[in-house]
Write an enzyme that holds these catalytic residues in place. Structure first.
Site, PDB file in Angstrom:
ATOM      1  N   LYS A 162      77.401  80.792   2.951  1.00 38.41           N
ATOM      2  CA  LYS A 162      77.450  82.097   2.288  1.00 38.41           C
ATOM      3  C   LYS A 162      78.273  83.097   3.093  1.00 38.41           C
ATOM      4  CE  LYS A 162      73.377  81.793  -0.550  1.00 38.41           C
ATOM      5  NZ  LYS A 162      71.935  81.859  -0.595  1.00 38.41           N
TER       6      LYS A 162
HETATM    7  N1  GLU Z   1      66.279  78.103  -2.605  1.00 42.04           N
HETATM    8  C1  GLU Z   1      66.846  76.982  -1.920  1.00 42.04           C
HETATM    9  C2  GLU Z   1      68.226  77.336  -1.400  1.00 42.04           C
HETATM   10  O1  GLU Z   1      68.847  78.267  -1.883  1.00 42.04           O
HETATM   11  C3  GLU Z   1      66.964  75.736  -2.782  1.00 42.04           C
HETATM   12  C4  GLU Z   1      65.657  75.206  -3.185  1.00 42.04           C
HETATM   13  C5  GLU Z   1      65.653  73.840  -3.831  1.00 42.04           C
HETATM   14  O2  GLU Z   1      66.585  73.486  -4.572  1.00 42.04           O
HETATM   15  O3  GLU Z   1      64.683  73.129  -3.625  1.00 42.04           O
HETATM   16  O4  GLU Z   1      68.694  76.667  -0.494  1.00 42.04           O
END
Ligand code: GLU
Length: 287
Positions: free
Chosen positions: A258
């Site tokens: 990011k």
């Molecule tokens: N929220 C997690 C992330 O942005 C991904 C969660 C998932 O796909 O299990 O890395």
């Protein structure tokens, strides 16, 4: 809520800590295409339990970028920060089973313990928690909590595994049947000091509540699945089928991050890239 007629439900679950990049686009496109091909459902979930790092403008950015890719999703979108009570209930259930304990350690305490122990076992997430607080007595725990000592809650993995019967495994579409080895992660955090849940707990609770049948996500989360199947068993939730796809790499062979602004979907869009060209490019590189 799970629709009885739909037997394929997948999700894209980004954390709004920055703008989406090509790696996210690949994951979302893959999940969306699969849902369409299966006559199933694609759900968007916002994983914003970390209220200090997540920002509302990044949530808007997710909607904007996915819409640009031509992806649609059912409303309302589940935002984890609005559902802390669900994670709290799951934590209470784990406490009642005797598989969660309060951990009062600071990062420094853990580092000192590990340094003192010489060789400390490492897992994919770094050193495994050395169990300092696992053996505190009930009285010691109560006293520390009563004093207001900040604490997290950890999974007592040994106690958890003693409750699980039958093979602990999952079906991975690319890798076949995987036998879980959660010891590589150890006593993971279920609720952090600063937020009343953790990634592991909230993702498992939500996948269960939303009736997710297929989890399509990057292979950087493969190791997390070893602990997710344990939590699913403890909470009486079905284990979905998993598909951990290869990660998109930049021209230097590095994962997109990011912090690397040049590959955000926003910057590609502003540079005049078309979503069609991006889709072709990603799906031809895809792992
Ligand atoms: N929220 C997690 C992330 O942005 C991904 C969660 C998932 O796909 O299990 O890395």
């Amino acid at each position: 809520m799970k629709d009885a007629a739909v037997n394929f439900i997948t999700r894209f679950a980004p954390s709004p800590t920055g703008r989406l990049h090509k790696g996210h686009a690949y994951s979302a496109l893959l999940a969306n295409a699969r849902a369409r091909a299966e006559g199933g459902q694609f759900i968007l979930r916002i994983e914003d339990i970390d209220t200090t790092r997540c920002k509302p403008e990044f949530v808007d950015g997710i909607y904007e970028d996915l819409a640009w890719l031509g992806i649609t999703w059912p409303e309302p979108v589940r935002r984890q920060s609005e559902h802390f009570a669900d994670y709290q209930a799951a934590l209470e259930a784990l406490k009642a089973k005797g598989v969660a304990y309060p951990c009062f350690c600071t990062r420094k305490d853990i580092e000192a313990e590990i340094a003192g122990a010489g060789a400390a076992p490492h897992g994919p997430d770094g050193p495994i928690y050395p169990g300092i607080c696992r053996d505190l007595s009930a009285d010691e725990r109560e006293a520390k909590i009563a004093e207001g000592t900040p604490h997290a809650w950890r999974l007592d993995l040994a106690a958890a595994l003693a409750l699980v019967t039958g093979p602990l495994e999952w079906q991975d579409e690319l890798k076949g049947t995987i036998t879980a080895t959660p010891e590589e992660l150890g006593d993971v955090v279920l609720a952090r000091k600063d937020t009343p849940t953790s990634y592991h707990l909230s993702v498992v609770v939500d996948d269960g509540l939303q009736g997710i049948t297929h989890i399509i996500r990057g292979e950087d989360l493969f190791h997390a699945t070893h602990i997710h199947v344990v939590l699913q068993r403890l909470l009486g939730l079905a284990t979905p089928v998993y598909h951990h796809h290869g990660l998109m790499l930049d021209e230097h062979g590095q994962r997109f991050a990011k912090r690397n602004k040049s590959v955000t979907l926003e910057s590609l869009r502003e540079a005049g890239e078309s979503p069609e060209a991006l889709k072709r490019n990603l799906l031809s590189q895809g792992g």
